[in-house]
Scaffold this motif. Structure first.
Motif, PDB file in Angstrom:
ATOM      1  N   ALA A 147       0.839  -1.193   0.000  1.00 53.04           N
ATOM      2  CA  ALA A 147       0.000   0.000   0.000  1.00 53.04           C
ATOM      3  C   ALA A 147       0.880   1.251   0.000  1.00 53.04           C
ATOM      4  O   ALA A 147       0.391   2.356  -0.157  1.00 53.04           O
ATOM      5  CB  ALA A 147      -0.903   0.005   1.216  1.00 53.04           C
ATOM      6  N   LEU A 148       2.168   1.057   0.153  1.00 53.72           N
ATOM      7  CA  LEU A 148       3.115   2.162   0.179  1.00 53.72           C
ATOM      8  C   LEU A 148       3.229   2.774  -1.208  1.00 53.72           C
ATOM      9  O   LEU A 148       3.355   2.069  -2.197  1.00 53.72           O
ATOM     10  CB  LEU A 148       4.481   1.645   0.628  1.00 53.72           C
ATOM     11  CG  LEU A 148       5.561   2.654   0.905  1.00 53.72           C
ATOM     12  CD1 LEU A 148       5.146   3.570   2.052  1.00 53.72           C
ATOM     13  CD2 LEU A 148       6.853   1.955   1.261  1.00 53.72           C
ATOM     14  N   GLU A 149       3.161   4.084  -1.273  1.00 55.27           N
ATOM     15  CA  GLU A 149       3.290   4.775  -2.550  1.00 55.27           C
ATOM     16  C   GLU A 149       4.629   5.489  -2.608  1.00 55.27           C
ATOM     17  O   GLU A 149       5.145   5.954  -1.602  1.00 55.27           O
ATOM     18  CB  GLU A 149       2.154   5.779  -2.718  1.00 55.27           C
ATOM     19  CG  GLU A 149       0.810   5.116  -2.880  1.00 55.27           C
ATOM     20  CD  GLU A 149      -0.291   6.123  -3.146  1.00 55.27           C
ATOM     21  OE1 GLU A 149       0.011   7.252  -3.580  1.00 55.27           O
ATOM     22  OE2 GLU A 149      -1.446   5.779  -2.911  1.00 55.27           O
ATOM     23  N   TYR A 150       5.173   5.577  -3.797  1.00 56.50           N
ATOM     24  CA  TYR A 150       6.454   6.232  -4.009  1.00 56.50           C
ATOM     25  C   TYR A 150       6.357   7.717  -3.680  1.00 56.50           C
ATOM     26  O   TYR A 150       5.463   8.416  -4.140  1.00 56.50           O
ATOM     27  CB  TYR A 150       6.904   6.042  -5.464  1.00 56.50           C
ATOM     28  CG  TYR A 150       8.160   6.786  -5.803  1.00 56.50           C
ATOM     29  CD1 TYR A 150       9.384   6.338  -5.346  1.00 56.50           C
ATOM     30  CD2 TYR A 150       8.123   7.940  -6.574  1.00 56.50           C
ATOM     31  CE1 TYR A 150      10.543   7.023  -5.655  1.00 56.50           C
ATOM     32  CE2 TYR A 150       9.276   8.626  -6.894  1.00 56.50           C
ATOM     33  CZ  TYR A 150      10.489   8.165  -6.423  1.00 56.50           C
ATOM     34  OH  TYR A 150      11.632   8.843  -6.725  1.00 56.50           O
ATOM     35  N   ASP A 151       7.301   8.191  -2.859  1.00 52.19           N
ATOM     36  CA  ASP A 151       7.411   9.604  -2.508  1.00 52.19           C
ATOM     37  C   ASP A 151       8.876   9.983  -2.714  1.00 52.19           C
ATOM     38  O   ASP A 151       9.754   9.456  -2.040  1.00 52.19           O
ATOM     39  CB  ASP A 151       7.002   9.827  -1.053  1.00 52.19           C
ATOM     40  CG  ASP A 151       7.108  11.273  -0.611  1.00 52.19           C
ATOM     41  OD1 ASP A 151       7.665  12.115  -1.349  1.00 52.19           O
ATOM     42  OD2 ASP A 151       6.638  11.569   0.504  1.00 52.19           O
ATOM     43  N   GLU A 152       9.151  10.867  -3.658  1.00 54.88           N
ATOM     44  CA  GLU A 152      10.539  11.193  -3.992  1.00 54.88           C
ATOM     45  C   GLU A 152      11.311  11.808  -2.826  1.00 54.88           C
ATOM     46  O   GLU A 152      12.537  11.791  -2.819  1.00 54.88           O
ATOM     47  CB  GLU A 152      10.605  12.101  -5.214  1.00 54.88           C
ATOM     48  CG  GLU A 152       9.991  13.457  -5.017  1.00 54.88           C
ATOM     49  CD  GLU A 152      10.019  14.293  -6.281  1.00 54.88           C
ATOM     50  OE1 GLU A 152       9.847  15.505  -6.153  1.00 54.88           O
ATOM     51  OE2 GLU A 152      10.204  13.740  -7.375  1.00 54.88           O
ATOM     52  N   ASN A 153      10.628  12.323  -1.812  1.00 59.32           N
ATOM     53  CA  ASN A 153      11.310  12.864  -0.638  1.00 59.32           C
ATOM     54  C   ASN A 153      11.751  11.777   0.337  1.00 59.32           C
ATOM     55  O   ASN A 153      12.659  11.996   1.137  1.00 59.32           O
ATOM     56  CB  ASN A 153      10.407  13.855   0.097  1.00 59.32           C
ATOM     57  CG  ASN A 153      10.093  15.055  -0.756  1.00 59.32           C
ATOM     58  OD1 ASN A 153      10.960  15.601  -1.429  1.00 59.32           O
ATOM     59  ND2 ASN A 153       8.832  15.456  -0.757  1.00 59.32           N
ATOM     60  N   LEU A 154      11.124  10.613   0.285  1.00 59.13           N
ATOM     61  CA  LEU A 154      11.431   9.526   1.210  1.00 59.13           C
ATOM     62  C   LEU A 154      12.087   8.326   0.544  1.00 59.13           C
ATOM     63  O   LEU A 154      12.785   7.565   1.198  1.00 59.13           O
ATOM     64  CB  LEU A 154      10.135   9.041   1.888  1.00 59.13           C
ATOM     65  CG  LEU A 154       9.332  10.072   2.642  1.00 59.13           C
ATOM     66  CD1 LEU A 154       8.019   9.466   3.113  1.00 59.13           C
ATOM     67  CD2 LEU A 154      10.136  10.605   3.812  1.00 59.13           C
ATOM     68  N   HIS A 155      11.861   8.153  -0.742  1.00 56.63           N
ATOM     69  CA  HIS A 155      12.303   6.955  -1.453  1.00 56.63           C
ATOM     70  C   HIS A 155      13.187   7.310  -2.634  1.00 56.63           C
ATOM     71  O   HIS A 155      13.238   8.451  -3.065  1.00 56.63           O
ATOM     72  CB  HIS A 155      11.087   6.173  -1.975  1.00 56.63           C
ATOM     73  CG  HIS A 155      10.083   5.876  -0.921  1.00 56.63           C
ATOM     74  ND1 HIS A 155       8.839   6.459  -0.907  1.00 56.63           N
ATOM     75  CD2 HIS A 155      10.141   5.073   0.154  1.00 56.63           C
ATOM     76  CE1 HIS A 155       8.164   6.011   0.137  1.00 56.63           C
ATOM     77  NE2 HIS A 155       8.929   5.175   0.801  1.00 56.63           N
ATOM     78  N   CYS A 156      13.822   6.291  -3.161  1.00 58.88           N
ATOM     79  CA  CYS A 156      14.536   6.446  -4.428  1.00 58.88           C
ATOM     80  C   CYS A 156      14.310   5.191  -5.261  1.00 58.88           C
ATOM     81  O   CYS A 156      13.983   4.128  -4.738  1.00 58.88           O
ATOM     82  CB  CYS A 156      16.009   6.703  -4.206  1.00 58.88           C
ATOM     83  SG  CYS A 156      16.883   5.364  -3.419  1.00 58.88           S
ATOM     84  N   LEU A 157      14.457   5.340  -6.553  1.00 59.09           N
ATOM     85  CA  LEU A 157      14.255   4.236  -7.481  1.00 59.09           C
ATOM     86  C   LEU A 157      15.500   3.363  -7.511  1.00 59.09           C
ATOM     87  O   LEU A 157      16.627   3.865  -7.499  1.00 59.09           O
ATOM     88  CB  LEU A 157      13.948   4.768  -8.874  1.00 59.09           C
ATOM     89  CG  LEU A 157      12.698   5.655  -8.983  1.00 59.09           C
ATOM     90  CD1 LEU A 157      12.562   6.185 -10.401  1.00 59.09           C
ATOM     91  CD2 LEU A 157      11.458   4.916  -8.550  1.00 59.09           C
ATOM     92  N   VAL A 158      15.304   2.058  -7.523  1.00 60.05           N
ATOM     93  CA  VAL A 158      16.403   1.099  -7.614  1.00 60.05           C
ATOM     94  C   VAL A 158      16.114   0.125  -8.742  1.00 60.05           C
ATOM     95  O   VAL A 158      14.979   0.014  -9.204  1.00 60.05           O
ATOM     96  CB  VAL A 158      16.614   0.350  -6.275  1.00 60.05           C
ATOM     97  CG1 VAL A 158      17.158   1.280  -5.213  1.00 60.05           C
ATOM     98  CG2 VAL A 158      15.344  -0.312  -5.789  1.00 60.05           C
ATOM     99  N   ARG A 159      17.120  -0.603  -9.182  1.00 59.44           N
ATOM    100  CA  ARG A 159      16.977  -1.490 -10.339  1.00 59.44           C
ATOM    101  C   ARG A 159      16.446  -2.874  -9.992  1.00 59.44           C
ATOM    102  O   ARG A 159      15.982  -3.589 -10.866  1.00 59.44           O
ATOM    103  CB  ARG A 159      18.326  -1.657 -11.021  1.00 59.44           C
ATOM    104  CG  ARG A 159      18.840  -0.400 -11.615  1.00 59.44           C
ATOM    105  CD  ARG A 159      20.156  -0.638 -12.288  1.00 59.44           C
ATOM    106  NE  ARG A 159      20.690   0.630 -12.781  1.00 59.44           N
ATOM    107  CZ  ARG A 159      21.877   0.751 -13.291  1.00 59.44           C
ATOM    108  NH1 ARG A 159      22.676  -0.285 -13.373  1.00 59.44           N
ATOM    109  NH2 ARG A 159      22.285   1.931 -13.708  1.00 59.44           N
TER     110      ARG A 159
END
Length: 94
Positions: free
Chosen positions: A41-53
């Protein structure tokens, strides 16, 4: 007799533990997910998360930290400081 009592207690314990499981087969969620995608249910937030491969990141102490799938980003994402308590590394600096 003492050995026989230990054995019977052990067998009784095993039988009790075996009876804890349900008899119903697990059911699949109604929306079938693509294999390997985390249902979060967690949504991506650019302030808290980063994209990984990948679906997980290995910290310096050997622990695997698992990432979440974002359908909007079409990528995996993880907390920026996920390895901070596990010896690093910094996954994605600010």
């Amino acid at each position: 007799m003492r050995s026989g009592m230990k054995k019977s207690l052990w067998v009784a314990g095993v039988l009790l533990l075996a009876g804890c499981g349900g008899t119903e087969a697990p059911t699949a969620p109604e929306d079938s997910a693509v294999l390997g995608e985390s249902q979060s249910a967690l949504e991506y937030d650019e302030n808290l998360h980063c994209l990984v491969r990948t679906s997980s990141v290995r910290c310096a102490n050997g622990m695997n930290m698992y990432s979440h799938w974002s359908a909007e980003q079409n990528s995996w994402f993880i907390d920026r400081n996920v390895c901070s308590r596990s010896g690093g590394p910094v996954i994605c600096p600010f």
